[in-house]
Design a protein around this motif. Structure first.
Motif, PDB file in Angstrom:
ATOM      1  N   ALA A   1      24.645   3.075  33.920  1.00  9.77           N
ATOM      2  CA  ALA A   1      25.602   2.177  34.566  1.00  9.77           C
ATOM      3  C   ALA A   1      27.038   2.508  34.151  1.00  9.77           C
ATOM      4  O   ALA A   1      27.941   2.579  34.994  1.00  9.77           O
ATOM      5  N   VAL A   2      27.260   2.726  32.843  1.00 12.05           N
ATOM      6  CA  VAL A   2      28.611   3.022  32.355  1.00 12.05           C
ATOM      7  C   VAL A   2      29.100   4.356  32.897  1.00 12.05           C
ATOM      8  O   VAL A   2      30.249   4.478  33.366  1.00 12.05           O
ATOM      9  N   ALA A   3      28.250   5.374  32.860  1.00 15.67           N
ATOM     10  CA  ALA A   3      28.646   6.703  33.338  1.00 15.67           C
ATOM     11  C   ALA A   3      28.935   6.682  34.833  1.00 15.67           C
ATOM     12  O   ALA A   3      29.912   7.294  35.301  1.00 15.67           O
ATOM     13  N   THR A   4      28.103   5.986  35.616  1.00 17.11           N
ATOM     14  CA  THR A   4      28.336   5.890  37.058  1.00 17.11           C
ATOM     15  C   THR A   4      29.661   5.182  37.338  1.00 17.11           C
ATOM     16  O   THR A   4      30.425   5.581  38.231  1.00 17.11           O
ATOM     17  N   TYR A   5      29.962   4.142  36.576  1.00 17.71           N
ATOM     18  CA  TYR A   5      31.230   3.420  36.726  1.00 17.71           C
ATOM     19  C   TYR A   5      32.413   4.343  36.424  1.00 17.71           C
ATOM     20  O   TYR A   5      33.408   4.366  37.167  1.00 17.71           O
ATOM     21  N   LEU A   6      32.328   5.128  35.340  1.00 20.50           N
ATOM     22  CA  LEU A   6      33.416   6.032  34.968  1.00 20.50           C
ATOM     23  C   LEU A   6      33.639   7.104  36.028  1.00 20.50           C
ATOM     24  O   LEU A   6      34.784   7.463  36.338  1.00 20.50           O
ATOM     25  N   VAL A   7      32.548   7.619  36.587  1.00 24.12           N
ATOM     26  CA  VAL A   7      32.664   8.620  37.654  1.00 24.12           C
ATOM     27  C   VAL A   7      33.338   8.010  38.887  1.00 24.12           C
ATOM     28  O   VAL A   7      34.226   8.626  39.504  1.00 24.12           O
TER      29      VAL A   7
ATOM     30  N   THR B   1      18.195  -0.716  48.008  1.00 24.83           N
ATOM     31  CA  THR B   1      18.185  -1.145  49.411  1.00 24.83           C
ATOM     32  C   THR B   1      17.185  -2.261  49.662  1.00 24.83           C
ATOM     33  O   THR B   1      17.234  -2.912  50.709  1.00 24.83           O
ATOM     34  N   LYS B   2      16.265  -2.498  48.725  1.00 21.45           N
ATOM     35  CA  LYS B   2      15.200  -3.492  48.933  1.00 21.45           C
ATOM     36  C   LYS B   2      15.525  -4.841  48.305  1.00 21.45           C
ATOM     37  O   LYS B   2      15.207  -5.876  48.883  1.00 21.45           O
ATOM     38  N   PHE B   3      16.124  -4.829  47.134  1.00 23.93           N
ATOM     39  CA  PHE B   3      16.291  -6.065  46.378  1.00 23.93           C
ATOM     40  C   PHE B   3      17.727  -6.561  46.303  1.00 23.93           C
ATOM     41  O   PHE B   3      18.004  -7.583  45.670  1.00 23.93           O
ATOM     42  N   PHE B   4      18.666  -5.835  46.924  1.00 24.64           N
ATOM     43  CA  PHE B   4      20.067  -6.236  46.877  1.00 24.64           C
ATOM     44  C   PHE B   4      20.686  -6.172  48.273  1.00 24.64           C
ATOM     45  O   PHE B   4      20.171  -5.468  49.148  1.00 24.64           O
ATOM     46  N   PRO B   5      21.794  -6.912  48.502  1.00 23.93           N
ATOM     47  CA  PRO B   5      22.443  -6.887  49.821  1.00 23.93           C
ATOM     48  C   PRO B   5      22.802  -5.474  50.242  1.00 23.93           C
ATOM     49  O   PRO B   5      23.275  -4.671  49.428  1.00 23.93           O
ATOM     50  N   ALA B   6      22.597  -5.172  51.528  1.00 20.85           N
ATOM     51  CA  ALA B   6      22.767  -3.803  52.012  1.00 20.85           C
ATOM     52  C   ALA B   6      24.175  -3.507  52.504  1.00 20.85           C
ATOM     53  O   ALA B   6      24.464  -2.364  52.868  1.00 20.85           O
ATOM     54  N   ASP B   7      25.081  -4.516  52.505  1.00 15.73           N
ATOM     55  CA  ASP B   7      26.398  -4.288  53.094  1.00 15.73           C
ATOM     56  C   ASP B   7      27.325  -3.466  52.206  1.00 15.73           C
ATOM     57  O   ASP B   7      28.345  -2.965  52.657  1.00 15.73           O
ATOM     58  N   ASN B   8      26.964  -3.304  50.913  1.00 16.12           N
ATOM     59  CA  ASN B   8      27.771  -2.483  50.012  1.00 16.12           C
ATOM     60  C   ASN B   8      26.837  -1.617  49.172  1.00 16.12           C
ATOM     61  O   ASN B   8      26.403  -2.010  48.093  1.00 16.12           O
ATOM     62  N   PRO B   9      26.502  -0.413  49.669  1.00 15.53           N
ATOM     63  CA  PRO B   9      25.524   0.445  48.986  1.00 15.53           C
ATOM     64  C   PRO B   9      25.893   0.783  47.545  1.00 15.53           C
ATOM     65  O   PRO B   9      25.033   0.820  46.672  1.00 15.53           O
ATOM     66  N   THR B  10      27.192   1.028  47.279  1.00 12.69           N
ATOM     67  CA  THR B  10      27.617   1.370  45.920  1.00 12.69           C
ATOM     68  C   THR B  10      27.384   0.205  44.965  1.00 12.69           C
ATOM     69  O   THR B  10      26.847   0.373  43.866  1.00 12.69           O
ATOM     70  N   ALA B  11      27.764  -1.006  45.411  1.00 12.69           N
ATOM     71  CA  ALA B  11      27.563  -2.199  44.577  1.00 12.69           C
ATOM     72  C   ALA B  11      26.074  -2.459  44.365  1.00 12.69           C
ATOM     73  O   ALA B  11      25.648  -2.852  43.278  1.00 12.69           O
ATOM     74  N   ALA B  12      25.277  -2.232  45.426  1.00  7.17           N
ATOM     75  CA  ALA B  12      23.829  -2.444  45.312  1.00  7.17           C
ATOM     76  C   ALA B  12      23.225  -1.482  44.303  1.00  7.17           C
ATOM     77  O   ALA B  12      22.376  -1.863  43.485  1.00  7.17           O
ATOM     78  N   PHE B  13      23.675  -0.214  44.334  1.00  4.44           N
ATOM     79  CA  PHE B  13      23.149   0.781  43.395  1.00  4.44           C
ATOM     80  C   PHE B  13      23.564   0.448  41.969  1.00  4.44           C
ATOM     81  O   PHE B  13      22.757   0.523  41.033  1.00  4.44           O
ATOM     82  N   LEU B  14      24.831   0.041  41.789  1.00  3.22           N
ATOM     83  CA  LEU B  14      25.293  -0.347  40.459  1.00  3.22           C
ATOM     84  C   LEU B  14      24.541  -1.579  39.955  1.00  3.22           C
ATOM     85  O   LEU B  14      24.220  -1.683  38.767  1.00  3.22           O
ATOM     86  N   SER B  15      24.231  -2.509  40.863  1.00  3.82           N
ATOM     87  CA  SER B  15      23.462  -3.699  40.485  1.00  3.82           C
ATOM     88  C   SER B  15      22.058  -3.312  40.051  1.00  3.82           C
ATOM     89  O   SER B  15      21.499  -3.884  39.102  1.00  3.82           O
ATOM     90  N   THR B  16      21.468  -2.333  40.747  1.00  2.00           N
ATOM     91  CA  THR B  16      20.138  -1.858  40.375  1.00  2.00           C
ATOM     92  C   THR B  16      20.162  -1.206  38.999  1.00  2.00           C
ATOM     93  O   THR B  16      19.282  -1.442  38.163  1.00  2.00           O
ATOM     94  N   LEU B  17      21.192  -0.391  38.743  1.00  2.38           N
ATOM     95  CA  LEU B  17      21.323   0.237  37.431  1.00  2.38           C
ATOM     96  C   LEU B  17      21.549  -0.810  36.340  1.00  2.38           C
ATOM     97  O   LEU B  17      21.049  -0.676  35.222  1.00  2.38           O
ATOM     98  N   ALA B  18      22.314  -1.865  36.679  1.00  2.00           N
ATOM     99  CA  ALA B  18      22.544  -2.932  35.707  1.00  2.00           C
ATOM    100  C   ALA B  18      21.235  -3.665  35.397  1.00  2.00           C
ATOM    101  O   ALA B  18      20.970  -4.020  34.244  1.00  2.00           O
ATOM    102  N   THR B  19      20.397  -3.892  36.430  1.00  2.00           N
ATOM    103  CA  THR B  19      19.089  -4.519  36.224  1.00  2.00           C
ATOM    104  C   THR B  19      18.203  -3.611  35.380  1.00  2.00           C
ATOM    105  O   THR B  19      17.466  -4.065  34.498  1.00  2.00           O
ATOM    106  N   PHE B  20      18.279  -2.306  35.664  1.00  4.30           N
ATOM    107  CA  PHE B  20      17.542  -1.316  34.874  1.00  4.30           C
ATOM    108  C   PHE B  20      18.004  -1.379  33.416  1.00  4.30           C
ATOM    109  O   PHE B  20      17.190  -1.403  32.488  1.00  4.30           O
TER     110      PHE B  20
END
Length: 526
Positions: free
Chosen positions: A477-483, A51-70
């Motif tokens: 990231a892969v597991a979250t995508y599969l779910v 919620t801090k470093f990525f656009p807030a309009d798509n929470p799922t995409a933001a979370f996946l982006s955070t996991l990808a950065t991780f």
């Protein structure tokens, strides 16, 4: 100087050597623990950071982006292994992993200083990504240095036991990161933590790094490397000797595909994916998840040392392969039980157990529109408590339409468990931590023993960090995508789809390891 140090060490009694190795383990473990703490707080705060470093309009995409950065920090670790491993085999173990400590510490501190997306736009995720890459490079050089350093001080017949103390630092780092986050959350209001308090765990790390730096600065070089250097037997080109030599490169590949790859996915399933599953799939309150994970990790950590000690007696292979096999067979039943233990639909609502409120706020981007939040609190007879927010975008003309239908509300849930369910989940996570300790406890000694002193740092670091950094680091990231894909496709057990990745990787590793690894511990390279 180095030759004298080696001779002095060889002339010590076993009691003196034990005292020396404890000081070596303390110095190595403290620095490694801090680096893992630095690395883990990013993963532990992934939901907040999204919620801090990525656009807030798509929470799922933001979370996946955070996991990808991780994950990016993990993917780059093999390059750190090559760069710092080469330095470690040429210059020495001590000075190399002193540098990695400082790079990791300052990168972590600076992540806590970056302004949010709303302040500096896309520069926020770009800066975070750069610092994550620096963290990954540093960690790529850190682990090989610490494991090699301790192993070269240890008596060969106790190498599994002594190096297993290094293995506890990864879980201890995660445990301490959870404790720091919990203390910070409990010391601040929810609004303060969301506004600036999440930065505190990042800032704290710089103090711990400073302490570790001064401890490591006073360490001496390992006796085996000191001897090799005094005799002129160190490698002038560790990369060429490690990967250009067909005989040695065969062992690098065997270490990766027969052990490290499977160990990596089991490690991150039991620690990171378990935490993500509890938060994102099961919707359990994040603070309760932190308590739950910290308890399971605290209970499981001593088993790293136990299985390291046992590997000295029965061999590394037997324990690691058993851990992989049991994990492969048990993951789906365990996660199915986890998910079904918090089945809201099967619970009974308590008398007067439902409270509902409705609030409206002006849309931050469209002044003429509103965001209406329907807040619902439900208490069940078994003590389970659920908060649910449904946010609807409402324009002046009525509900916002999408494809001819009213736009789907954004729904968030937070479930607080009763005591029985909480302890049941602690047990199920603890079982996964046991799998982790079986594959991870012996692996440092296993990898060190596969390669000669002159190229050990380089040769062991690469398979370890590909196995953990690439195969393991990509798991969240892969597991979250599969779910997500399974849920969108309407699969009845969509919540288990993410497990196919660790199960598949571990199964391939198990087959290769069973056929090609030797069970006897190898000490001939000393």
């Amino acid at each position: 100087m180095s030759e004298n140090h080696h001779e002095n060490y060889e002339n010590m009694t076993d009691r003196q050597k034990n005292r020396t190795i404890w000081s070596v383990i303390t110095a190595s473990s403290l620095g490694t623990l801090i680096e893992w703490y630095d690395f883990y707080i990013f993963g532990s705060l992934a939901i907040v950071l999204a919620t801090k470093f990525f656009p807030a309009d798509n929470p799922t995409a933001a979370f996946l982006s955070t996991l990808a950065t991780f994950a990016a920090g993990f993917v780059v670790r093999p390059f750190g292994a090559l760069f710092f491993g080469r330095l470690g085999d040429i210059i020495g173990r001590k000075y190399t992993f002193l540098v990695t400590l400082l790079i990791m510490g300052f990168s972590t501190f600076l992540i806590g200083c970056i302004p949010g997306y709303e302040t500096i736009g896309f520069m926020a995720p770009v800066l975070v990504l750069i610092l994550r890459l620096l963290q990954g490079l540093a960690l790529g050089g850190e682990y090989g240095g610490a494991a090699t350093y301790v192993a070269e001080y240890a008596q060969p017949h106790r190498r599994g036991y002594w190096t297993s103390w290094i293995q506890t630092t990864a879980t201890a780092g995660l445990f301490i990161s959870l404790i720091v986050i919990l203390i910070t959350k409990n010391s601040l209001s929810a609004e303060e933590f969301d506004s600036w308090g999440w930065r505190v765990p990042f800032w704290i790390s710089i103090l711990m790094v400073g302490v570790s730096y001064f401890i490591r600065k006073n360490m001496k070089e390992s006796p085996l490397f000191a001897k090799a250097k005094s005799e002129g037997k160190t490698s002038k080109n560790p990369l060429k000797e490690s990967f250009g030599n067909k005989f040695n490169f065969k062992f690098v590949l065997l270490a990766l595909f027969g052990a490290a790859m499977g160990q990596g996915v089991i490690w991150y399933t039991g620690q990171f994916y378990a935490m993500s599953f509890l938060q994102k799939v099961m919707n359990i309150d994040s603070m309760q998840v932190d308590y739950l994970m910290a308890t399971a990790l605290l209970m499981g950590t001593p088993f790293f040392v136990f299985f390291g000690w046992l590997s000295d007696k029965v061999g590394r292979k037997a324990i690691m392969m058993t851990g992989m096999l049991v994990a492969i067979l048990a993951y789906r039943p365990i996660y199915d039980s986890m998910y079904k233990s918090v089945n809201i639909e099967a619970k009974t609502v308590a008398d007067s157990g439902i409270k509902e409120t409705r609030t409206a706020a002006i849309h931050k981007d469209i002044a003429s529109d509103s965001l209406i939040t329907f807040h619902k609190e439900t208490t069940f007879t078994d003590g389970t408590f659920m908060k649910k927010d449904s946010i609807v975008h409402w324009s002046a003309a009525g509900p916002v339409m999408k494809d001819g239908k009213a736009e789907e509300p954004k729904v968030t849930k937070s479930i607080t468990l009763n005591s029985d369910t909480k302890w049941y989940l602690v047990f199920l996570v603890f079982i996964q931590v046991i799998f982790v300790t079986m594959v991870y406890g012996p692996i440092a000694a296993f990898l060190v023993e596969m390669f000669p002193v002159r190229i050990r740092y380089t040769s062991m670091s690469l398979p370890y960090h590909i196995g953990n950094g690439v195969f393991g680091g990509l798991l969240p990231a892969v597991a979250t995508y599969l779910v997500t894909q399974g849920k969108d496709a309407g699969h009845p057990t969509w919540y288990l789809e993410g497990l196919w990745y660790p199960i598949g990787v571990a199964a391939v590793c198990l087959i290769i390891g069973l056929f090609y690894l030797k069970n006897k511990n190898n000490n001939i390279h000393d």
